[in-house]
Design a protein around this motif. Structure first.
Motif, mmCIF file in Angstrom:
data_model
loop_
_atom_site.group_PDB
_atom_site.id
_atom_site.type_symbol
_atom_site.label_atom_id
_atom_site.label_comp_id
_atom_site.label_asym_id
_atom_site.label_seq_id
_atom_site.Cartn_x
_atom_site.Cartn_y
_atom_site.Cartn_z
ATOM 1 N N ARG A 60 0.829 -1.205 0.000
ATOM 2 C CA ARG A 60 0.000 0.000 0.000
ATOM 3 C C ARG A 60 0.863 1.255 0.000
ATOM 4 N NH1 ARG A 60 -4.369 -2.093 4.573
ATOM 5 N NH2 ARG A 60 -5.742 -3.232 3.115
ATOM 6 N N ALA A 61 1.986 1.200 0.726
ATOM 7 C CA ALA A 61 2.875 2.362 0.782
ATOM 8 C C ALA A 61 3.667 2.532 -0.508
ATOM 9 C CB ALA A 61 3.833 2.225 1.962
ATOM 10 N N ARG A 62 4.017 1.412 -1.168
ATOM 11 C CA ARG A 62 4.785 1.451 -2.420
ATOM 12 C C ARG A 62 4.057 0.595 -3.456
ATOM 13 N NH1 ARG A 62 6.588 4.610 0.545
ATOM 14 N NH2 ARG A 62 8.763 4.960 1.200
ATOM 15 N N PRO A 63 2.923 1.065 -3.974
ATOM 16 C CA PRO A 63 2.121 0.224 -4.875
ATOM 17 C C PRO A 63 2.865 -0.209 -6.128
ATOM 18 C CG PRO A 63 1.332 2.500 -4.872
ATOM 19 C CD PRO A 63 2.301 2.384 -3.739
ATOM 20 N N GLY B 280 4.307 4.318 -14.901
ATOM 21 C CA GLY B 280 2.893 4.670 -14.926
ATOM 22 C C GLY B 280 2.459 5.526 -13.760
ATOM 23 N N ARG B 281 3.298 5.631 -12.717
ATOM 24 C CA ARG B 281 2.998 6.469 -11.550
ATOM 25 C C ARG B 281 4.153 7.437 -11.330
ATOM 26 N NH1 ARG B 281 -0.668 4.513 -7.663
ATOM 27 N NH2 ARG B 281 -1.767 2.608 -8.292
ATOM 28 N N VAL C 222 7.444 -4.173 -12.689
ATOM 29 C CA VAL C 222 7.679 -3.122 -11.693
ATOM 30 C C VAL C 222 8.117 -1.831 -12.376
ATOM 31 C CG1 VAL C 222 9.135 -2.417 -9.753
ATOM 32 C CG2 VAL C 222 8.176 -4.723 -9.819
ATOM 33 N N ALA C 223 9.009 -1.948 -13.350
ATOM 34 C CA ALA C 223 9.474 -0.752 -14.060
ATOM 35 C C ALA C 223 8.321 -0.063 -14.781
ATOM 36 C CB ALA C 223 10.574 -1.133 -15.055
ATOM 37 N N ARG C 224 7.437 -0.832 -15.393
ATOM 38 C CA ARG C 224 6.273 -0.235 -16.050
ATOM 39 C C ARG C 224 5.356 0.430 -15.033
ATOM 40 N NH1 ARG C 224 3.249 -3.796 -20.410
ATOM 41 N NH2 ARG C 224 2.106 -1.820 -20.482
ATOM 42 N N GLY C 225 5.222 -0.175 -13.841
ATOM 43 C CA GLY C 225 4.403 0.423 -12.796
ATOM 44 C C GLY C 225 4.964 1.758 -12.330
ATOM 45 N N ILE C 226 6.288 1.849 -12.224
ATOM 46 C CA ILE C 226 6.920 3.104 -11.822
ATOM 47 C C ILE C 226 6.725 4.167 -12.888
ATOM 48 C CG2 ILE C 226 9.161 4.191 -11.373
ATOM 49 C CD1 ILE C 226 10.002 1.575 -10.017
ATOM 50 N N LYS D 186 12.882 6.014 -10.327
ATOM 51 C CA LYS D 186 12.599 6.424 -11.714
ATOM 52 C C LYS D 186 13.804 6.157 -12.603
ATOM 53 C CE LYS D 186 9.311 10.062 -10.449
ATOM 54 N NZ LYS D 186 9.087 11.532 -10.366
ATOM 55 N N ARG D 187 14.989 6.438 -12.084
ATOM 56 C CA ARG D 187 16.202 6.186 -12.861
ATOM 57 C C ARG D 187 16.363 4.685 -13.104
ATOM 58 N NH1 ARG D 187 19.219 8.876 -9.828
ATOM 59 N NH2 ARG D 187 20.029 7.207 -8.514
ATOM 60 N N TRP D 188 16.101 3.887 -12.070
ATOM 61 C CA TRP D 188 16.180 2.432 -12.236
ATOM 62 C C TRP D 188 15.185 1.946 -13.292
ATOM 63 C CZ3 TRP D 188 12.267 -1.121 -11.538
ATOM 64 C CH2 TRP D 188 12.638 -2.453 -11.653
ATOM 65 N N ALA D 189 13.948 2.447 -13.255
ATOM 66 C CA ALA D 189 12.918 2.012 -14.204
ATOM 67 C C ALA D 189 13.311 2.362 -15.628
ATOM 68 C CB ALA D 189 11.577 2.643 -13.845
ATOM 69 N N GLU D 190 13.906 3.536 -15.811
ATOM 70 C CA GLU D 190 14.316 3.943 -17.162
ATOM 71 C C GLU D 190 15.344 2.970 -17.719
ATOM 72 O OE1 GLU D 190 14.039 5.996 -20.547
ATOM 73 O OE2 GLU D 190 12.886 6.499 -18.739
ATOM 74 N N GLU D 191 16.308 2.568 -16.894
ATOM 75 C CA GLU D 191 17.325 1.624 -17.352
ATOM 76 C C GLU D 191 16.735 0.225 -17.553
ATOM 77 O OE1 GLU D 191 20.681 1.675 -14.788
ATOM 78 O OE2 GLU D 191 21.197 3.755 -15.231
#
Length: 415
Positions: free
Chosen positions: A25-28, A205-206, A199-203, A215-220
């Motif tokens: 819930r804290a980190r959906p 998307g939010r 998880v990267a797509r979820g980041i 965000k930097r991790w998701a981009e990579e």
């Protein structure tokens, strides 16, 4: 996460799973990863730990004495090690720097914790006592594990962290109490990649709820693995480690031959970390997408030379070369330009810097004149793809095709 206390007879799964739900819930955006972990009861772990196969080992005593709010943070902490591939990165660092033994793996675990702990807590997750932050070691926040690893040694500031053990998922060293690759409930490589991708797509998307680090991790993570990256990294490592590259004489360690010349101190030849200068073509013929890809390649080049970002400089070049930027974070480098291309100016600027680079990497579409003479250091050219048949090389002369990179450069096609 704190040290162990009085053992509990059984693992309180209700409390543990309530904490996982609170973490989600804290980190959906991390929910997919949190629920992909398979829990394993273990009295040999101090708190919670993970292996590289996405099993989470949990101490019953730790669960019994820890509030749900802090357990939620522990869930996020452990899954962060796996998402950020700390086990794979630790293995690479160990090979590159010759780090062996449990003491070095403890340093890697501490460095990995420093990378993620300033991102984990707050905003709905309680900050437990006894964990390590970069400030604990008087280090700056916001850096990567590889950077922290260079900046501290085991000593008085780390003596209270000897208990720390987040498992092989944090430092790459297999434990006797782990189930290993053949044990039950481990995720396959394909399944692990699928979790990271979701998880990267979820980041992405939010965008308003994730930290800059995530965000930097998701981009990579979303930038698809390409065969050219491995080739480019291998070419850079080869250029930077070739004979003469990164070698110099020093009197700090006299030559053993001095014994044959009494009264004469001879210097010895020592290898220093190689320096790499990256020249990025910012002319109008290079698209914004290719410039974005170039920045990702810069980060890959930094990893190829051991993660020493202080040894990598970046130049933006069209017909003239812009300011030389030390590599701190790739997203902070302005890529100015937009005119014609003459990478000879980029070569001249790179070679005039002091100390001189051991290797020059050029990222370009190839629509440029090249130096007539071979530079006094190794050169790697990353070429963005172009279709010569479409006449995109010269609007005034559609049939013109510029000369390719010179024979003395190692060429890798990007894409």
């Amino acid at each position: 996460m704190t040290t162990t206390g009085t053992p509990s007879s059984t693992l309180d799964l209700g409390k543990l799973f309530a904490a996982r739900l609170q973490a989600a819930r804290a980190r959906p955006y991390l929910a997919t990863a949190l629920f992909a972990l398979h829990t394993v009861e273990s009295r040999q772990v101090p708190t919670m730990a993970v292996d590289r196969y996405w099993r989470c080992y949990v101490s019953p005593a730790f669960v019994a004495r820890t509030p749900v709010e802090e357990l939620a943070g522990a869930w996020v902490h452990e899954v962060s090690h796996l998402l950020r591939d700390h086990h794979g990165r630790s293995d690479r660092v160990a090979r590159q720097r010759g780090l062996t033994g449990p003491g070095e793996r403890l340093r890697m675990n501490i460095a990995a914790d420093c990378e993620i702990n300033d991102d984990v807590y707050g905003d709905g997750l309680a900050r437990p006592k006894g964990i390590v932050y970069p400030s604990t070691l008087r280090l700056p926040s916001g850096e990567l594990m590889e950077d922290y690893l260079r900046q501290f040694r085991l000593g008085p500031r780390t003596q209270d962290l000897a208990w720390l053990d987040c498992g092989s998922g944090a430092d790459g060293l297999d434990r006797d109490w782990e189930l290993g690759p053949d044990g039950a409930h481990g995720l396959s490589g394909q399944e692990r990649d699928a979790v990271r991708f979701r998880v990267a797509r979820g980041i992405r998307g939010r965008p308003g709820s994730a930290s800059k680090g995530w965000k930097r991790w998701a981009e990579e993570a979303l930038h698809p693995p390409q065969p050219w990256r491995e080739l480019l990294g291998a070419a850079v490592r080869s250029a930077a480690s070739g004979p003469g590259a990164g070698e110099d004489y020093t009197y700090g360690r006299p030559s053993r031959r001095s014994a044959g010349l009494p009264g004469v101190v001879l210097p010895s030849l020592r290898r220093r970390p190689p320096r790499v200068s990256v020249v990025i073509d910012t002319s109008g013929s290079v698209s914004d997408a290719e410039l974005g890809s170039a920045l990702l390649e810069v980060a890959a080049i930094s990893r190829a030379v051991g993660g020493r970002r202080d040894l990598v400089t970046v130049l933006a070049c069209d017909a003239a070369t812009r300011v030389v930027h030390p590599l701190c974070r790739a997203e902070g480098i302005p890529l100015l330009g937009g005119g014609g291309t003459d990478l000879r100016a980029g070569f001249a600027k790179a070679l005039s810097s002091r100390p001189r680079p051991d290797a020059v990497v050029i990222l370009t579409d190839g629509q440029t004149p090249w130096p007539t003479a071979q530079p006094p250091c190794r050169t790697v050219v990353g070429l963005f793809p172009r279709d010569h048949r479409r006449g995109s090389w010269d609007e005034d002369d559609p049939d013109h095709v510029p000369d390719g990179p010179p024979a003395w450069a190692r060429v890798v096609e990007i894409g």
